[in-house]
Design an enzyme around this catalytic site. Structure first.
Site, PDB file in Angstrom:
ATOM      1  N   GLY A 137      -0.055   9.427  -4.800  1.00 14.71           N
ATOM      2  CA  GLY A 137       0.118   8.576  -5.622  1.00 14.71           C
ATOM      3  C   GLY A 137      -1.182   8.507  -6.438  1.00 14.71           C
TER       4      GLY A 137
ATOM      5  N   GLN B 174      -3.934   3.347  -4.211  1.00  6.56           N
ATOM      6  CA  GLN B 174      -5.051   3.446  -3.586  1.00  6.56           C
ATOM      7  C   GLN B 174      -5.916   2.301  -3.377  1.00  6.56           C
ATOM      8  OE1 GLN B 174      -8.110   5.011  -2.120  1.00  6.56           O
ATOM      9  NE2 GLN B 174      -6.993   6.516  -3.072  1.00  6.56           N
ATOM     10  N   MET B 175      -6.039   1.927  -2.206  1.00  5.71           N
ATOM     11  CA  MET B 175      -6.761   0.677  -1.810  1.00  5.71           C
ATOM     12  C   MET B 175      -8.098   0.717  -1.458  1.00  5.71           C
ATOM     13  SD  MET B 175      -4.495  -1.944  -1.391  1.00  5.71           S
ATOM     14  CE  MET B 175      -2.891  -2.146  -1.952  1.00  5.71           C
TER      15      MET B 175
ATOM     16  N   GLY C 210       1.021  -1.013   0.126  1.00  3.20           N
ATOM     17  CA  GLY C 210      -0.065   0.029   0.087  1.00  3.20           C
ATOM     18  C   GLY C 210       0.984   1.259   0.029  1.00  3.20           C
TER      19      GLY C 210
ATOM     20  N   HIS D  36      -3.593  16.523   1.946  1.00  3.01           N
ATOM     21  CA  HIS D  36      -3.546  15.510   2.688  1.00  3.01           C
ATOM     22  C   HIS D  36      -2.792  15.909   4.026  1.00  3.01           C
ATOM     23  CE1 HIS D  36      -3.427  12.880  -0.728  1.00  3.01           C
ATOM     24  NE2 HIS D  36      -3.586  11.817  -0.046  1.00  3.01           N
TER      25      HIS D  36
ATOM     26  N   LYS E  69       2.162  13.427   5.382  1.00  4.90           N
ATOM     27  CA  LYS E  69       2.550  12.655   4.272  1.00  4.90           C
ATOM     28  C   LYS E  69       3.909  13.249   3.597  1.00  4.90           C
ATOM     29  CE  LYS E  69       0.227  11.214  -0.015  1.00  4.90           C
ATOM     30  NZ  LYS E  69       0.869   9.872   0.103  1.00  4.90           N
TER      31      LYS E  69
HETATM   32  N1  LIG Z   1      -2.625   2.516  -1.118  1.00  6.26           N
HETATM   33  C1  LIG Z   1      -3.341   3.192  -0.142  1.00  6.26           C
HETATM   34  O1  LIG Z   1      -4.545   3.167  -0.327  1.00  6.26           O
HETATM   35  C2  LIG Z   1      -2.709   4.258   0.712  1.00  6.26           C
HETATM   36  C3  LIG Z   1      -1.347   4.530   0.886  1.00  6.26           C
HETATM   37  N2  LIG Z   1      -0.952   5.237   1.908  1.00  6.26           N
HETATM   38  C4  LIG Z   1       0.499   5.150   1.832  1.00  6.26           C
HETATM   39  O2  LIG Z   1       0.878   4.352   2.956  1.00  6.26           O
HETATM   40  C5  LIG Z   1       2.205   4.771   3.330  1.00  6.26           C
HETATM   41  C6  LIG Z   1       2.300   5.051   5.152  1.00  6.26           C
HETATM   42  O3  LIG Z   1       1.392   5.790   5.307  1.00  6.26           O
HETATM   43  P1  LIG Z   1       0.975   6.315   6.659  1.00  6.26           P
HETATM   44  O4  LIG Z   1       0.635   5.083   7.615  1.00  6.26           O
HETATM   45  O5  LIG Z   1       0.211   7.583   6.691  1.00  6.26           O
HETATM   46  O6  LIG Z   1       2.471   6.873   7.335  1.00  6.26           O
HETATM   47  P2  LIG Z   1       3.103   6.822   8.757  1.00  6.26           P
HETATM   48  O7  LIG Z   1       4.169   7.826   8.376  1.00  6.26           O
HETATM   49  O8  LIG Z   1       2.185   7.119   9.655  1.00  6.26           O
HETATM   50  O9  LIG Z   1       3.890   5.417   8.871  1.00  6.26           O
HETATM   51  C7  LIG Z   1       5.059   4.696   8.464  1.00  6.26           C
HETATM   52  C8  LIG Z   1       5.212   3.813   9.054  1.00  6.26           C
HETATM   53  O10 LIG Z   1       6.558   3.132   8.493  1.00  6.26           O
HETATM   54  C9  LIG Z   1       7.419   2.829   9.408  1.00  6.26           C
HETATM   55  N3  LIG Z   1       8.691   2.684   8.751  1.00  6.26           N
HETATM   56  C10 LIG Z   1       9.696   3.727   8.261  1.00  6.26           C
HETATM   57  N4  LIG Z   1      10.822   3.121   7.623  1.00  6.26           N
HETATM   58  C11 LIG Z   1      10.658   1.899   7.412  1.00  6.26           C
HETATM   59  C12 LIG Z   1      11.062   0.827   6.849  1.00  6.26           C
HETATM   60  N5  LIG Z   1      12.572   1.026   6.103  1.00  6.26           N
HETATM   61  N6  LIG Z   1      10.718  -0.458   6.925  1.00  6.26           N
HETATM   62  C13 LIG Z   1       9.594  -0.647   7.589  1.00  6.26           C
HETATM   63  N7  LIG Z   1       8.913   0.388   8.130  1.00  6.26           N
HETATM   64  C14 LIG Z   1       9.437   1.506   8.095  1.00  6.26           C
HETATM   65  C15 LIG Z   1       7.332   3.853  10.414  1.00  6.26           C
HETATM   66  O11 LIG Z   1       8.069   3.191  11.667  1.00  6.26           O
HETATM   67  P3  LIG Z   1       8.561   4.131  12.790  1.00  6.26           P
HETATM   68  O12 LIG Z   1       7.442   4.791  13.506  1.00  6.26           O
HETATM   69  O13 LIG Z   1       9.126   2.957  13.551  1.00  6.26           O
HETATM   70  O14 LIG Z   1       9.598   5.166  12.079  1.00  6.26           O
HETATM   71  C16 LIG Z   1       5.845   3.747  10.604  1.00  6.26           C
HETATM   72  O15 LIG Z   1       5.380   2.932  11.316  1.00  6.26           O
HETATM   73  C17 LIG Z   1       2.341   6.348   2.665  1.00  6.26           C
HETATM   74  O16 LIG Z   1       3.200   5.931   1.570  1.00  6.26           O
HETATM   75  C18 LIG Z   1       1.112   6.417   2.004  1.00  6.26           C
HETATM   76  O17 LIG Z   1       1.115   7.219   0.966  1.00  6.26           O
HETATM   77  C19 LIG Z   1      -1.776   5.789   2.850  1.00  6.26           C
HETATM   78  C20 LIG Z   1      -3.000   5.381   2.954  1.00  6.26           C
HETATM   79  C21 LIG Z   1      -3.678   4.777   1.675  1.00  6.26           C
HETATM   80  O1  LIG Z   2      -0.761   9.055   2.641  1.00  2.00           O
HETATM   81  C1  LIG Z   2      -1.899   8.920   2.616  1.00  2.00           C
HETATM   82  O2  LIG Z   2      -3.055   9.190   3.477  1.00  2.00           O
HETATM   83  C2  LIG Z   2      -2.858   8.522   1.311  1.00  2.00           C
HETATM   84  N1  LIG Z   2      -1.858   8.142   0.185  1.00  2.00           N
HETATM   85  C3  LIG Z   2      -2.425   7.562  -0.905  1.00  2.00           C
HETATM   86  C4  LIG Z   2      -1.584   8.571  -2.176  1.00  2.00           C
HETATM   87  O3  LIG Z   2      -0.674   8.978  -1.903  1.00  2.00           O
HETATM   88  O4  LIG Z   2      -2.416   8.425  -3.182  1.00  2.00           O
HETATM   89  C5  LIG Z   2      -3.781   7.459  -1.013  1.00  2.00           C
HETATM   90  C6  LIG Z   2      -4.514   8.528  -0.171  1.00  2.00           C
HETATM   91  O5  LIG Z   2      -4.623   9.462  -0.779  1.00  2.00           O
HETATM   92  C7  LIG Z   2      -4.258   8.551   1.227  1.00  2.00           C
END
Ligand SMILES: NC(=O)C1=CN([C@@H]2O[C@H](COP(=O)(O)OP(=O)(O)OC[C@H]3O[C@@H](n4cnc5c(N)ncnc54)[C@H](OP(=O)(O)O)[C@@H]3O)[C@@H](O)[C@H]2O)C=CC1
Ligand SMILES: O=C(O)C1=N[C@H](C(=O)O)C[C@H](O)C1
Length: 381
Positions: free
Chosen positions: A249, A206-207, A181, A240, A244
């Site tokens: 994406g 985007q999930m 994701g 966002h 972020k």
């Molecule tokens: N596909 C989708 O539908 C969506 C995608 N996203 C994407 O998901 C990703 C995460 O978003 P979000 O949860 O908001 O981000 P956060 O910053 O809240 O979380 C990121 C996490 O990644 C961990 N981390 C950092 N580096 C590494 C590594 N090298 N290996 C493993 N873990 C690592 C961090 O750990 P620590 O705290 O220990 O540093 C933290 O737990 C983003 O890329 C976002 O764009 C988000 C929402 C929806």
């Molecule tokens: O980081 C987020 O929050 C999100 N990331 C994804 C993206 O980069 O498109 C999906 C959604 O926008 C939420």
């Protein structure tokens, strides 16, 4: 959605469409032919619901039953998921959704921070399940521990753009299928890594299935009416939470469809909003300043007498967590369950898009600023 399938000649297909023909007909087939399936189409990059109504995973009896019984026939246990990025916003939300859907949480995870040489860096409690989080240097150990828990686990990755390639390589070498994701990173390389491996993955920026349906609709329009908006202008604004790290994406994916409709646009023209003043202008509810994804695409004629506006506004993260769990169940079904009667029918709800060599060639022509566009052309994210 039937119309959607027939209107999208290149890559739209139901889960049944990319099952081996023997599975499609619900006839038991050997592990061997299933392996053939995996080696021909290993990466699914986005999916949309077949029906227009919302499917809440945890409350959908059929899907819940699927989670509980996913591997029961072969191992006697419900499916296992390892969540990396567990301390993050999406990681935690998705881990909870997985538990709610009846999956089991692998009690090991890893992060990007350095930890002790021995033992975990920290522990995280997820609804009563204590998960040991290992530091970056012990991520291989975390994967080994995961495999000791279950040889049939699926990894969910919600980490950071800089970790995408390294983590995907790790999952592939460990032989564990994954749902990626996480956005950003070198998406072309990501696809190559998976395609060169023996494992399956679902990869999408985007999930949220309903948003993916919108992406698919835009792509269908682009395929049906290429160049229809030639000469028109495009303005893209995405808002966002301030944490972020990258440009949306999803926005990049949708833009790839707009480009096919004839609009000129460079990804660096995207307006990214990450602060309060912008949130107010975008009408983001204050409660969601730290958890929202608002996207607006405005298309207007050269003289501004004609305008279209497309929006998808998400508050919170449930929609992504639910879609991610569905993707996990899908992978478990594809990768671990020996095809059997009714196997594929456990997932009637989705139309998945998948990569094929044909698409790969086609996609190679549509590169934008070093990043492969996502969306219905389904590569990148
Ligand atoms: N596909 C989708 O539908 C969506 C995608 N996203 C994407 O998901 C990703 C995460 O978003 P979000 O949860 O908001 O981000 P956060 O910053 O809240 O979380 C990121 C996490 O990644 C961990 N981390 C950092 N580096 C590494 C590594 N090298 N290996 C493993 N873990 C690592 C961090 O750990 P620590 O705290 O220990 O540093 C933290 O737990 C983003 O890329 C976002 O764009 C988000 C929402 C929806
Ligand atoms: O980081 C987020 O929050 C999100 N990331 C994804 C993206 O980069 O498109 C999906 C959604 O926008 C939420």
């Amino acid at each position: 959605m039937q119309a959607l399938r027939s209107a999208s000649p290149v890559c739209s297909c139901s889960s049944q469409d990319f099952a081996p023909s023997s599975v499609r007909k619900n006839v038991a087939c050997s592990e061997r032919s299933f392996v053939a399936l995996k080696s021909t189409s290993r990466v699914w990059s986005s999916f949309v619901p077949r029906y227009s109504h919302n499917v809440t995973v945890s409350r959908h009896p059929q899907i819940r039953a699927s989670a509980m019984g996913e591997t029961e026939s072969s191992t006697g246990e419900p499916g296992w998921v390892m969540v990396n990025g567990l301390s993050g916003k999406m990681g935690l939300e998705t881990a909870k959704a997985a538990l709610e859907a009846g999956l089991q949480l692998v009690p090991y995870s890893f992060t990007g921070r350095m930890g002790p040489d021995q033992g975990p860096l920290s522990k995280i409690d997820v609804e009563g399940v204590e998960v040991e989080v290992y530091g970056f240097g012990q991520r291989e150990l975390a994967m080994d521990l995961c495999k000791q828990v279950s040889r049939r686990a699926v990894v969910i990755d919600y980490t950071v753009p800089a970790a995408v390639i390294g983590n995907a390589s790790l999952y592939c070498s460990a032989g564990v299928p994954f749902v990626m994701g996480t956005t950003g990173g070198d998406r072309e390389k990501l696809m190559r890594i998976v395609n060169d491996s023996k494992i399956c993955a679902v990869i999408a920026p985007q999930m949220g299935k309903q948003v993916v349906a919108f992406q698919a609709a835009m792509e269908i329009m682009a395929e049906q009416f290429p160049g229809a908006f030639s000469g028109y202008k495009l303005k893209v604004t995405e808002s966002h939470q301030s944490t972020k790290l990258d440009t949306s994406g999803t926005a990049k994916a949708v833009i790839s469809s707009f480009k096919k409709l004839g609009l000129n646009f460079d990804l660096d023209q995207i307006t990214s909003v990450r602060e309060e003043e912008g949130y107010k202008a975008m009408q983001v509810p204050e409660d969601y300043y730290n958890a929202h994804a608002f996207h607006t695409y405005r298309v207007s004629s050269p003289d501004d007498t004609v305008a279209f506006e497309f929006k998808h506004n998400v508050c919170g993260r449930k929609i992504y967590a639910q879609g991610t769990v569905d993707a996990v169940l899908f992978l478990m079904n594809k990768f671990f369950n020996p095809p059997k009667r009714g196997n594929v029918d456990e997932f009637p709800n989705f139309v998945f898009r998948f990569r094929s060599k044909r698409m790969e060639n086609w996609r190679g022509t549509s590169r934008i600023s070093g990043e492969v566009p996502v969306g219905s052309d389904s590569v990148a994210f």
